[in-house]
Design a protein around this motif. Sequence first.
Motif, mmCIF file in Angstrom:
data_model
loop_
_atom_site.group_PDB
_atom_site.id
_atom_site.type_symbol
_atom_site.label_atom_id
_atom_site.label_comp_id
_atom_site.label_asym_id
_atom_site.label_seq_id
_atom_site.Cartn_x
_atom_site.Cartn_y
_atom_site.Cartn_z
ATOM 1 N N GLN A 35 55.485 32.723 -4.287
ATOM 2 C CA GLN A 35 54.245 32.831 -5.049
ATOM 3 C C GLN A 35 53.151 33.489 -4.217
ATOM 4 O OE1 GLN A 35 53.207 28.910 -6.455
ATOM 5 N NE2 GLN A 35 55.230 28.537 -7.336
ATOM 6 N N ASN A 36 53.038 33.069 -2.976
ATOM 7 C CA ASN A 36 51.977 33.607 -2.112
ATOM 8 C C ASN A 36 52.154 35.092 -1.852
ATOM 9 O OD1 ASN A 36 50.805 31.088 -1.937
ATOM 10 N ND2 ASN A 36 51.769 30.572 0.016
ATOM 11 N N PHE A 37 53.396 35.543 -1.747
ATOM 12 C CA PHE A 37 53.659 36.943 -1.443
ATOM 13 C C PHE A 37 54.059 37.756 -2.677
ATOM 14 C CE2 PHE A 37 53.940 34.942 2.676
ATOM 15 C CZ PHE A 37 53.362 35.877 3.521
ATOM 16 N N ASN A 38 53.895 37.146 -3.855
ATOM 17 C CA ASN A 38 54.122 37.859 -5.118
ATOM 18 C C ASN A 38 55.480 38.558 -5.160
ATOM 19 O OD1 ASN A 38 50.822 38.306 -4.584
ATOM 20 N ND2 ASN A 38 51.397 37.567 -6.603
ATOM 21 N N ILE A 39 56.532 37.834 -4.756
ATOM 22 C CA ILE A 39 57.880 38.398 -4.789
ATOM 23 C C ILE A 39 58.383 38.395 -6.234
ATOM 24 C CG2 ILE A 39 60.230 38.206 -3.914
ATOM 25 C CD1 ILE A 39 58.051 38.865 -1.819
ATOM 26 N N PRO A 40 58.809 39.540 -6.772
ATOM 27 C CA PRO A 40 59.301 39.583 -8.155
ATOM 28 C C PRO A 40 60.513 38.687 -8.350
ATOM 29 C CG PRO A 40 58.864 41.808 -7.340
ATOM 30 C CD PRO A 40 58.773 40.888 -6.154
ATOM 31 N N GLU A 41 60.646 38.107 -9.538
ATOM 32 C CA GLU A 41 61.752 37.202 -9.837
ATOM 33 C C GLU A 41 63.124 37.850 -9.654
ATOM 34 O OE1 GLU A 41 60.932 35.764 -13.722
ATOM 35 O OE2 GLU A 41 59.145 34.633 -13.115
ATOM 36 N N ALA A 184 49.382 44.298 -1.589
ATOM 37 C CA ALA A 184 48.352 44.202 -2.628
ATOM 38 C C ALA A 184 47.598 42.878 -2.529
ATOM 39 C CB ALA A 184 48.986 44.362 -4.000
ATOM 40 N N ARG A 185 48.321 41.813 -2.210
ATOM 41 C CA ARG A 185 47.680 40.494 -2.110
ATOM 42 C C ARG A 185 46.614 40.493 -1.025
ATOM 43 N NH1 ARG A 185 48.957 35.360 -4.718
ATOM 44 N NH2 ARG A 185 47.499 33.903 -3.787
ATOM 45 N N ARG A 186 46.901 41.134 0.100
ATOM 46 C CA ARG A 186 45.915 41.189 1.178
ATOM 47 C C ARG A 186 44.692 41.991 0.753
ATOM 48 N NH1 ARG A 186 45.332 40.185 6.462
ATOM 49 N NH2 ARG A 186 44.074 41.618 7.718
ATOM 50 N N LEU A 187 44.930 43.093 0.054
ATOM 51 C CA LEU A 187 43.815 43.908 -0.425
ATOM 52 C C LEU A 187 42.953 43.135 -1.430
ATOM 53 C CD1 LEU A 187 45.724 47.282 -0.913
ATOM 54 C CD2 LEU A 187 43.822 46.919 0.679
ATOM 55 N N VAL A 188 43.622 42.433 -2.340
ATOM 56 C CA VAL A 188 42.895 41.679 -3.362
ATOM 57 C C VAL A 188 42.122 40.525 -2.743
ATOM 58 C CG1 VAL A 188 43.158 40.224 -5.408
ATOM 59 C CG2 VAL A 188 44.490 42.327 -5.197
ATOM 60 N N ASN A 189 42.722 39.835 -1.781
ATOM 61 C CA ASN A 189 42.036 38.719 -1.130
ATOM 62 C C ASN A 189 40.783 39.187 -0.391
ATOM 63 O OD1 ASN A 189 43.874 36.827 -2.036
ATOM 64 N ND2 ASN A 189 45.132 36.878 -0.189
ATOM 65 N N ALA A 343 43.132 49.983 -7.374
ATOM 66 C CA ALA A 343 43.715 50.641 -6.209
ATOM 67 C C ALA A 343 44.712 49.728 -5.506
ATOM 68 C CB ALA A 343 42.616 51.069 -5.235
ATOM 69 N N ALA A 344 44.428 48.431 -5.468
ATOM 70 C CA ALA A 344 45.351 47.476 -4.852
ATOM 71 C C ALA A 344 46.660 47.406 -5.637
ATOM 72 C CB ALA A 344 44.706 46.089 -4.780
ATOM 73 N N VAL A 345 46.567 47.410 -6.958
ATOM 74 C CA VAL A 345 47.774 47.389 -7.791
ATOM 75 C C VAL A 345 48.538 48.700 -7.626
ATOM 76 C CG1 VAL A 345 48.670 47.120 -10.130
ATOM 77 C CG2 VAL A 345 46.660 45.822 -9.423
ATOM 78 N N LEU A 346 47.827 49.813 -7.531
ATOM 79 C CA LEU A 346 48.467 51.112 -7.284
ATOM 80 C C LEU A 346 49.186 51.121 -5.947
ATOM 81 C CD1 LEU A 346 45.695 53.506 -8.624
ATOM 82 C CD2 LEU A 346 48.048 53.407 -9.466
ATOM 83 N N ALA A 347 48.600 50.479 -4.932
ATOM 84 C CA ALA A 347 49.241 50.399 -3.614
ATOM 85 C C ALA A 347 50.552 49.623 -3.700
ATOM 86 C CB ALA A 347 48.295 49.742 -2.610
ATOM 87 N N ALA A 348 50.562 48.548 -4.496
ATOM 88 C CA ALA A 348 51.796 47.782 -4.689
ATOM 89 C C ALA A 348 52.856 48.638 -5.368
ATOM 90 C CB ALA A 348 51.515 46.534 -5.528
ATOM 91 N N GLY A 349 52.425 49.417 -6.357
ATOM 92 C CA GLY A 349 53.353 50.306 -7.034
ATOM 93 C C GLY A 349 53.888 51.383 -6.118
ATOM 94 N N HIS A 350 53.013 51.931 -5.266
ATOM 95 C CA HIS A 350 53.452 52.973 -4.327
ATOM 96 C C HIS A 350 54.496 52.421 -3.358
ATOM 97 C CE1 HIS A 350 52.295 56.407 -1.352
ATOM 98 N NE2 HIS A 350 53.486 56.552 -1.884
ATOM 99 N N CYS A 351 54.309 51.189 -2.902
ATOM 100 C CA CYS A 351 55.319 50.569 -2.031
ATOM 101 C C CYS A 351 56.655 50.471 -2.761
ATOM 102 C CB CYS A 351 54.870 49.166 -1.616
ATOM 103 S SG CYS A 351 53.507 49.134 -0.424
ATOM 104 N N MET A 365 53.888 45.524 -9.436
ATOM 105 C CA MET A 365 52.590 45.493 -10.098
ATOM 106 C C MET A 365 52.492 44.323 -11.063
ATOM 107 S SD MET A 365 51.593 49.499 -10.679
ATOM 108 C CE MET A 365 52.843 49.773 -11.932
ATOM 109 N N GLN A 366 53.586 44.010 -11.743
ATOM 110 C CA GLN A 366 53.575 42.868 -12.649
ATOM 111 C C GLN A 366 53.334 41.568 -11.896
ATOM 112 O OE1 GLN A 366 57.332 43.177 -14.673
ATOM 113 N NE2 GLN A 366 56.501 44.421 -16.335
ATOM 114 N N SER A 367 53.914 41.451 -10.701
ATOM 115 C CA SER A 367 53.740 40.229 -9.915
ATOM 116 C C SER A 367 52.275 40.035 -9.517
ATOM 117 C CB SER A 367 54.630 40.261 -8.668
ATOM 118 O OG SER A 367 54.173 41.218 -7.737
ATOM 119 N N ILE A 368 51.538 41.134 -9.362
ATOM 120 C CA ILE A 368 50.113 41.054 -9.024
ATOM 121 C C ILE A 368 49.272 40.799 -10.266
ATOM 122 C CG2 ILE A 368 48.128 42.294 -8.050
ATOM 123 C CD1 ILE A 368 50.216 41.451 -6.005
ATOM 124 N N THR A 369 49.506 41.577 -11.316
ATOM 125 C CA THR A 369 48.678 41.449 -12.513
ATOM 126 C C THR A 369 48.915 40.128 -13.237
ATOM 127 O OG1 THR A 369 50.319 42.697 -13.808
ATOM 128 C CG2 THR A 369 48.503 43.939 -12.841
#
Length: 409
Positions: A35-41, A184-189, A343-351, A365-369
């Motif tokens: 949960q903390n690292f927004n790992i997709p299911e 993305a989580r670090r950017l959002v925080n 931009a943070a969500v875009l960074a997650a997508g770029h990764c 991106m879904q894990s963040i949004t």
Amino acid sequence: MKPEIIALNGYYTLIAATIVLLIGRLLVQRIKFFQNFNIPEPVAGGLLAAFILSIVYSTTGHSFAIEKPLQDAFMLIFFASIGLSADFSRLKQGGMPLVIFLVIVSVFIVIQNLVGVGMASAMGQNPLFGLITGSITLTGGHGTGAAYGKILTERYGIANATDIAMIAATYGLVSGGLIGGPVARRLVNKMGRKPVEQTVEVDSKGSYDNQTFESAGHQRLITATSAIETMAMFAACLAFSSIMIKTFPDFKLPQFVWALGFGVVLRNVLTTVFKFDMFDRAIDVFGNASLSLFLAMALMSMKLWQLADMAGPMLAILAVQTVVMIFYAYWVTARFMGNDYDAAVLAAGHCGFGLGATPTAVANMQSITNTFGSSHKAFLIVPLVGAFFIDLVNMAILDRMMAWFGTAL
């Protein structure tokens, strides 16, 4: 007992994939780390399945092979869903941010290849080996890796190039899914943004809800008629892509690009010329389900014992590529795209597609949004760039670099 490969037919492959997804959901719900690292299911469940199957292989010698055409079909359905959702009237919304993002990821492709070639040369390897551990497999994925692996073996004599490409692409698929959420989580925080309260909404029948791919758990009303119409459009996209691949075997576009492109054409012809009432909710649900099933199948079929046997130079290059992707997404992608939540969500997508594939990008991106709220901008730009434009740019860059370094050998 003699070791053997146990082949799973389509039924058992689908059953296994759904079990992996259900386990992945349970892991994400119960384990705070995920949960903390927004790992997709699909990544959580798929990795667990891969570890279990590796233990089975090491103890018994038995391995499993899934129904590959079924996995490919779900991938094609996902990309077709992107095309079928691409209304030209909405694509205009991408505007200059889409162009800027395309430039950012194009520059990264060059950097990715230079890192791979530079490290391969420094370790005494063929420079073209660096391209295999560069954008051929990391930005390009399994399809591009298979295509260029054959070329590198036949034209440049690199032994087992395709096998190496498959391992590198698999590594990229996993690492892309693992790093996108944390970046993305670090950017959002740092922005101080708080998680949003999740509410269950049910759409009423009507116009486009602007939620495509953004909220996988968003409930949408679908009728039997709309489901059949949607499946018919998917069938048309898959059939067209298959015909084009067979008709133009020397054309380098992967099959999923044909499916996506025909989806775009079909969508806009139906809505503009025939005034067809496109049911976006059905496209969205089918697309998200196909995305999850594709990722589950890709990860549970990963042979970790092959990764363990990879040569030192390959591991070293891939590890450095992962670090470069993290820093580039954090310091370049996010900054140049506005240094805001989008931009943070875009960074997650770029990764996701910078190391793995567009489905991984969307899952990131879904894990963040799902935690911090929607990002219409990111979900408009990333599928277009990651699934369509970037393949054309990647092929152009690769062809030029292969000509340069191939001639130098």
